[in-house]
Design a protein around this motif. Structure first.
Motif, short mmCIF file in Angstrom:
data_model
loop_
_atom_site.label_atom_id
_atom_site.label_comp_id
_atom_site.label_asym_id
_atom_site.label_seq_id
_atom_site.Cartn_x
_atom_site.Cartn_y
_atom_site.Cartn_z
N PRO A 8 6.94 13.52 -12.48
CA PRO A 8 7.49 14.28 -11.35
C PRO A 8 6.45 14.52 -10.26
O PRO A 8 5.32 14.91 -10.55
CB PRO A 8 7.90 15.62 -11.98
N HIS A 9 6.81 14.21 -9.03
CA HIS A 9 5.99 14.50 -7.85
C HIS A 9 6.86 14.28 -6.63
O HIS A 9 7.92 13.67 -6.73
CB HIS A 9 4.75 13.60 -7.80
N LEU A 10 6.41 14.78 -5.49
CA LEU A 10 7.11 14.46 -4.25
C LEU A 10 6.33 13.39 -3.51
O LEU A 10 5.13 13.54 -3.27
CB LEU A 10 7.22 15.70 -3.34
N HIS A 11 7.02 12.31 -3.17
CA HIS A 11 6.45 11.31 -2.25
C HIS A 11 7.12 11.53 -0.90
O HIS A 11 8.34 11.50 -0.79
CB HIS A 11 6.73 9.89 -2.78
N TRP A 12 6.29 11.76 0.12
CA TRP A 12 6.77 12.09 1.48
C TRP A 12 6.24 11.05 2.46
O TRP A 12 5.02 10.88 2.56
CB TRP A 12 6.27 13.49 1.85
N LEU A 56 2.51 10.31 1.30
CA LEU A 56 1.58 11.27 0.71
C LEU A 56 2.29 11.91 -0.48
O LEU A 56 3.45 12.29 -0.38
CB LEU A 56 1.25 12.34 1.77
N ASP A 57 1.58 12.00 -1.61
CA ASP A 57 2.17 12.60 -2.81
C ASP A 57 1.69 14.04 -3.00
O ASP A 57 0.52 14.35 -2.75
CB ASP A 57 1.75 11.81 -4.06
N PHE A 58 2.61 14.86 -3.46
CA PHE A 58 2.29 16.24 -3.85
C PHE A 58 2.59 16.36 -5.34
O PHE A 58 3.66 15.95 -5.79
CB PHE A 58 3.18 17.25 -3.11
N PRO A 95 0.83 -1.21 0.00
CA PRO A 95 0.00 0.00 0.00
C PRO A 95 0.87 1.27 0.00
O PRO A 95 2.06 1.22 0.33
CB PRO A 95 -0.81 -0.10 1.28
N HIS A 96 0.28 2.37 -0.38
CA HIS A 96 1.00 3.64 -0.49
C HIS A 96 1.43 4.12 0.90
O HIS A 96 0.58 4.42 1.74
CB HIS A 96 0.08 4.67 -1.15
N SER A 97 2.74 4.19 1.11
CA SER A 97 3.28 4.43 2.45
C SER A 97 3.43 5.90 2.79
O SER A 97 3.86 6.24 3.89
CB SER A 97 4.64 3.75 2.58
ZN ZN Z 1 3.80 8.24 -3.45
#
Ligand code: ZN
Length: 274
Positions: free
Chosen positions: A250-254, A175-177, A171-173
């Motif tokens: 392109p995105h930030l995964h935090w 938060l994406d921006f 699962p997605h661990s």
């Molecule tokens: Zn992500």
């Protein structure tokens, strides 16, 4: 001014044991959430463990100590316990939460079903990153209400059940921006850089230790602007948004981790959705 007076009046109206600002902000006791447990007053900070791992403890409103416990996504709803070094066992209740599904198409099939060489690499990299998440430094986090690391809109939420090319994966661990390549990524709170790497799934990655097991990870970066051991001030730039590793653009995964549990970063920026 009138608002301030009203706010103070409201605070005074709360019962003595009432939870303060941090408790109300962070107490989202669901799988992948955070439980705030009142430890009461004491001369010095109690030590707390959950599932055998040390837990973040802070002094709230100069009145009581509170434990801020990360709840792994794998925990089932029900009663959970923490252990305090005075011998106490304290309970908290975990409620259920529904997480939606996400279906993603990846062009590079190796990023969905890796070969033996890549599996070995993935295993090694996972161990390295897990060790980083398990670090526990004594520093107090500079702020628990985090700043957003980039200005872009939130895209994929935490906890999505993900299917890559139709196959279910972790699962997605985080938060994406949504943000364009090269956007500076700013530290949401002060921290020390404890790991940087270029990983199979996460691409170029920075781990920032905010103190007491509260750790941020930023990944898919196009550039890293820090090195291990650097102290980064709140708002300091750690790198730039990119799409390295397994990313469709392109995105930030935090990620935000507490006591080695990846929890919903939205909680820390006041954007949690039940
Ligand atoms: Zn992500």
């Amino acid at each position: 001014m009138r608002f301030c007076v009203l706010a103070v009046a409201l605070l005074l109206a709360l019962p003595a044991h009432a939870d303060g600002f941090i408790s109300r902000l962070l107490n989202k006791p669901v799988p992948g959430g955070v439980a705030v447990v009142d430890l009461g007053p004491a001369a010095s900070a109690p030590s707390v463990t959950y599932q055998g791992k040390p837990v973040l403890v802070i002094h709230e409103d100069q009145q009581r100590w509170i434990a801020i416990v990360g709840i792994p996504l794998s925990v089932k709803p029900g009663v959970q316990q923490i252990s305090v070094n005075n011998g106490q066992q304290l309970s908290f209740q975990v409620a259920g939460k529904h997480y939606s599904e996400q279906r993603i198409t990846i062009k590079n099939q190796q990023q969905v079903t890796p070969n033996q060489d890549n599996l070995r690499r993935i295993e090694r990299e996972l161990a390295e990153q897990t060790r980083a998440y398990q670090q526990f430094s004594p520093r107090q986090p500079s702020n628990l209400l985090f700043d957003r690391p980039v200005n872009g809109p939130l895209s994929s939420p935490f906890g999505l059940r993900r299917f890559f090319n139709g196959e279910e994966r972790n699962p997605h661990s985080g938060l994406d921006f949504a943000a364009s390549k090269g956007t500076p990524i700013k530290a949401p709170a002060a921290g020390k850089v404890i790991l940087v790497g270029d990983y199979f799934f996460n691409g170029r990655t920075v781990f920032l230790d905010h103190g007491q097991g509260l750790i941020s990870m930023f990944c898919h970066l196009s550039a890293i602007d820090v090195k291990v051991g650097d102290d980064v001030a709140r708002g300091g730039v750690v790198g730039k948004v990119g799409s390295t590793g397994r990313a469709t653009g392109p995105h930030l995964h935090w990620n935000v981790s507490l006591n080695d549990a990846r929890v919903d970063p939205a909680i820390f920026i006041g954007a949690f959705k039940p």
